[in-house]
Design a protein around this motif. Structure first.
Motif, PDB file in Angstrom:
ATOM      1  N   LEU A 205       0.819  -1.211   0.000  1.00 42.79           N
ATOM      2  CA  LEU A 205       0.000   0.000   0.000  1.00 42.79           C
ATOM      3  C   LEU A 205       0.855   1.264   0.000  1.00 42.79           C
ATOM      4  N   ASN A 206       1.963   1.256   0.759  1.00 41.84           N
ATOM      5  CA  ASN A 206       2.853   2.421   0.722  1.00 41.84           C
ATOM      6  C   ASN A 206       3.431   2.628  -0.678  1.00 41.84           C
ATOM      7  N   ALA A 207       3.826   1.530  -1.299  1.00 42.15           N
ATOM      8  CA  ALA A 207       4.418   1.648  -2.632  1.00 42.15           C
ATOM      9  C   ALA A 207       3.418   2.225  -3.629  1.00 42.15           C
ATOM     10  N   LEU A 208       2.183   1.784  -3.569  1.00 40.76           N
ATOM     11  CA  LEU A 208       1.160   2.283  -4.484  1.00 40.76           C
ATOM     12  C   LEU A 208       0.917   3.777  -4.293  1.00 40.76           C
ATOM     13  N   GLU A 209       1.147   4.260  -3.053  1.00 40.10           N
ATOM     14  CA  GLU A 209       0.956   5.682  -2.769  1.00 40.10           C
ATOM     15  C   GLU A 209       2.264   6.466  -2.859  1.00 40.10           C
ATOM     16  N   ARG A 210       3.333   5.783  -3.321  1.00 39.19           N
ATOM     17  CA  ARG A 210       4.651   6.404  -3.453  1.00 39.19           C
ATOM     18  C   ARG A 210       5.155   6.939  -2.116  1.00 39.19           C
ATOM     19  N   LYS A 211       4.847   6.227  -1.049  1.00 39.12           N
ATOM     20  CA  LYS A 211       5.347   6.562   0.276  1.00 39.12           C
ATOM     21  C   LYS A 211       6.604   5.745   0.568  1.00 39.12           C
ATOM     22  N   PRO A 212       7.410   6.148   1.555  1.00 44.90           N
ATOM     23  CA  PRO A 212       8.601   5.375   1.908  1.00 44.90           C
ATOM     24  C   PRO A 212       8.236   3.943   2.342  1.00 44.90           C
ATOM     25  N   LEU A 213       9.135   3.015   2.037  1.00 44.84           N
ATOM     26  CA  LEU A 213       8.978   1.621   2.446  1.00 44.84           C
ATOM     27  C   LEU A 213       9.963   1.366   3.580  1.00 44.84           C
ATOM     28  N   PRO A 214       9.531   1.501   4.850  1.00 45.95           N
ATOM     29  CA  PRO A 214      10.471   1.413   5.977  1.00 45.95           C
ATOM     30  C   PRO A 214      10.900  -0.026   6.249  1.00 45.95           C
ATOM     31  N   VAL A 215      12.202  -0.240   6.267  1.00 46.97           N
ATOM     32  CA  VAL A 215      12.776  -1.566   6.532  1.00 46.97           C
ATOM     33  C   VAL A 215      13.679  -1.450   7.745  1.00 46.97           C
ATOM     34  N   TYR A 216      13.434  -2.317   8.754  1.00 47.34           N
ATOM     35  CA  TYR A 216      14.262  -2.279   9.960  1.00 47.34           C
ATOM     36  C   TYR A 216      15.703  -2.680   9.650  1.00 47.34           C
ATOM     37  N   SER A 278      11.317   3.528 -10.160  1.00 45.13           N
ATOM     38  CA  SER A 278      11.347   2.199  -9.561  1.00 45.13           C
ATOM     39  C   SER A 278      10.755   2.207  -8.156  1.00 45.13           C
ATOM     40  N   TYR A 279       9.921   1.211  -7.867  1.00 48.61           N
ATOM     41  CA  TYR A 279       9.380   1.075  -6.512  1.00 48.61           C
ATOM     42  C   TYR A 279      10.494   0.810  -5.504  1.00 48.61           C
ATOM     43  N   ARG A 280      11.565   0.179  -5.950  1.00 51.40           N
ATOM     44  CA  ARG A 280      12.681  -0.110  -5.036  1.00 51.40           C
ATOM     45  C   ARG A 280      13.310   1.182  -4.489  1.00 51.40           C
ATOM     46  N   ASP A 281      13.193   2.264  -5.237  1.00 50.97           N
ATOM     47  CA  ASP A 281      13.777   3.528  -4.791  1.00 50.97           C
ATOM     48  C   ASP A 281      13.067   4.083  -3.556  1.00 50.97           C
ATOM     49  N   LEU A 282      11.897   3.539  -3.235  1.00 47.79           N
ATOM     50  CA  LEU A 282      11.138   3.990  -2.063  1.00 47.79           C
ATOM     51  C   LEU A 282      11.622   3.346  -0.766  1.00 47.79           C
ATOM     52  N   ILE A 283      12.465   2.310  -0.863  1.00 47.83           N
ATOM     53  CA  ILE A 283      12.929   1.597   0.329  1.00 47.83           C
ATOM     54  C   ILE A 283      13.755   2.543   1.206  1.00 47.83           C
ATOM     55  N   THR A 284      13.399   2.596   2.484  1.00 48.07           N
ATOM     56  CA  THR A 284      14.072   3.456   3.459  1.00 48.07           C
ATOM     57  C   THR A 284      14.479   2.610   4.661  1.00 48.07           C
ATOM     58  N   HIS A 285      15.739   2.575   4.979  1.00 50.10           N
ATOM     59  CA  HIS A 285      16.206   1.793   6.131  1.00 50.10           C
ATOM     60  C   HIS A 285      16.067   2.635   7.399  1.00 50.10           C
ATOM     61  N   VAL A 286      15.423   2.058   8.409  1.00 54.70           N
ATOM     62  CA  VAL A 286      15.169   2.769   9.662  1.00 54.70           C
ATOM     63  C   VAL A 286      15.811   2.011  10.816  1.00 54.70           C
ATOM     64  N   ALA A 287      15.935   2.684  11.962  1.00 56.13           N
ATOM     65  CA  ALA A 287      16.557   2.063  13.136  1.00 56.13           C
ATOM     66  C   ALA A 287      15.807   0.799  13.519  1.00 56.13           C
ATOM     67  N   ASP A 288      16.573  -0.249  13.848  1.00 61.69           N
ATOM     68  CA  ASP A 288      15.960  -1.531  14.203  1.00 61.69           C
ATOM     69  C   ASP A 288      15.186  -1.401  15.503  1.00 61.69           C
ATOM     70  N   ARG A 289      14.166  -2.267  15.681  1.00 58.11           N
ATOM     71  CA  ARG A 289      13.386  -2.204  16.908  1.00 58.11           C
ATOM     72  C   ARG A 289      14.099  -2.977  18.023  1.00 58.11           C
ATOM     73  N   PRO A 290      13.818  -2.668  19.289  1.00 51.98           N
ATOM     74  CA  PRO A 290      14.482  -3.337  20.411  1.00 51.98           C
ATOM     75  C   PRO A 290      14.185  -4.840  20.428  1.00 51.98           C
ATOM     76  N   GLY A 291      15.216  -5.635  20.689  1.00 56.91           N
ATOM     77  CA  GLY A 291      15.027  -7.070  20.857  1.00 56.91           C
ATOM     78  C   GLY A 291      14.605  -7.803  19.616  1.00 56.91           C
ATOM     79  N   HIS A 292      14.922  -7.259  18.444  1.00 59.04           N
ATOM     80  CA  HIS A 292      14.448  -7.844  17.190  1.00 59.04           C
ATOM     81  C   HIS A 292      15.142  -9.179  16.927  1.00 59.04           C
TER      82      HIS A 292
END
Length: 350
Positions: A205-216, A278-292
């Protein structure tokens, strides 16, 4: 059979309800509190069936549970009602303790009271099936390691700790009181009607709206992905054919890094909804969550060997079906995203 399904308006719960009504002659009593994650619109394909009934009930409400058992006289319970989002459990663990631990205890006691007063034939055939998660095992160290039914529990998050607690309660009610229980622990589910806060629908859904794709972090966390309709078939197989007191691990045999899952979604969207950027350009790396936890992987050989279940979908076929479903069901997605699916609930029968 008459099956009492708790949490039947949730993602996995609605899948098992649809499976039972569409593919069997059994009846379902769907008991759901309708938290934010409960969506009756996910049951629209079966809600008009005369074998389907909905009860808006909190599993922590013992009086209402007793009423439901007395009124419907179920042959089995499939317990899926739970708070299940790890990030939410980190921000607010109290709801997870209340629903997943206290709620399971309350349901166990209501079921035990009902079961011990049944006639001999009904008592012998009654089943309490508790549906849990592979997250109770913690994470795996070696690249070849797998969770088995004998793996020690080592939960990492408030969510997985609350589910581990509920598993222990269920086993204690079997050992102490003789309540005929079954437990299943599954890997990550995906598929139609998945709430958009979860990884796969969020990315679509984020990709379809051209929003960032947050990846831990770097997205190197490995999960075993199980198509939800395969899971529904497995759950039905366990409640109808499983051996009481046993645990069955259910996995999809599809280990993937999170970043690879996101790449696959982006590539499928590029194929189905071509974009100049490219949809891949929307991928955004974010800080990992605790205890992941880094890696989960299920050894599902027991359920295959003893009950004859194997997944029908590969990850490639299942993720393609999933992306296509979200594209074809934009109205369902919109109503979840804007909250309108929750309107009118006050008029639902209690």
């Amino acid at each position: 059979m008459k099956l009492l399904v708790t949490g039947g308006a949730g993602f996995i719960g609605s899948a098992i309800v649809r499976h039972i009504i569409i593919n069997t002659e059994d009846s379902v009593i769907n008991l759901d509190k309708l938290t934010y994650a409960g969506n009756l619109e996910s049951l629209s394909p079966v809600s008009d069936s005369d074998r389907y009934t909905f009860e808006r009930v909190d599993i922590c409400n013992r009086a209402e549970l007793d009423r439901v058992f007395e009124e419907y006289q179920p042959d089995a319970v499939m317990h899926l009602a739970a708070e299940s989002h790890v990030d939410r459990s980190i921000d607010g663990p109290a709801a997870f303790v209340e629903t997943n631990i206290v709620g399971t205890y309350t349901l166990l006691e209501a079921a035990r009271h009902y079961w011990r007063n049944l006639g001999d034939d009904q008592k012998n055939s009654f089943r309490f099936h508790h549906i849990s998660t592979d997250e109770v095992y913690g994470d795996l160290e070696g690249p070849e390691d797998l969770f088995t039914e004998e793996t020690s529990y080592a939960p990492s998050s408030p969510y997985s700790a609350s589910k581990a607690s509920s598993d222990h309660l269920v086993r204690a009610w079997y050992r102490t009181y003789g309540l005929p229980v079954l437990i299943t622990n599954c890997s990550n589910n995906y598929g139609p009607y998945h709430f958009p806060e979860k990884l796969i629908p969020l990315m679509i859904l984020n990709a379809l709206e051209r929003k960032p794709l947050p990846v831990y972090g770097e997205g190197n966390q490995v999960r075993d992905w199980l198509y939800v309709e395969d899971h529904a078939r497995a759950l039905y197989r366990v409640v109808t054919e499983g051996v009481t007191g046993e645990t069955y691990n259910i996995g999809g045999h599809n280990e993937k890094r999170n970043i690879d899952v996101v790449h696959t979604i982006c590539d499928l969207l590029q194929e189905m909804v071509p974009s100049a950027e490219s949809y891949r350009d929307l991928i955004t790396h974010v800080a990992d969550r605790p205890g992941h936890d880094l890696r989960y992987a299920i050894d599902a050989s027991k359920i295959e060997r003893e009950l004859g279940w194997t997944p029908q979908e590969s990850f490639e076929s299942g993720i393609r079906k999933t992306v296509r479903w979200y594209l074809d069901n934009a109205e369902w997605c919109r109503r979840v995203q804007d909250g309108s699916y929750q309107r009118g609930r006050l008029g639902v029968a209690q």
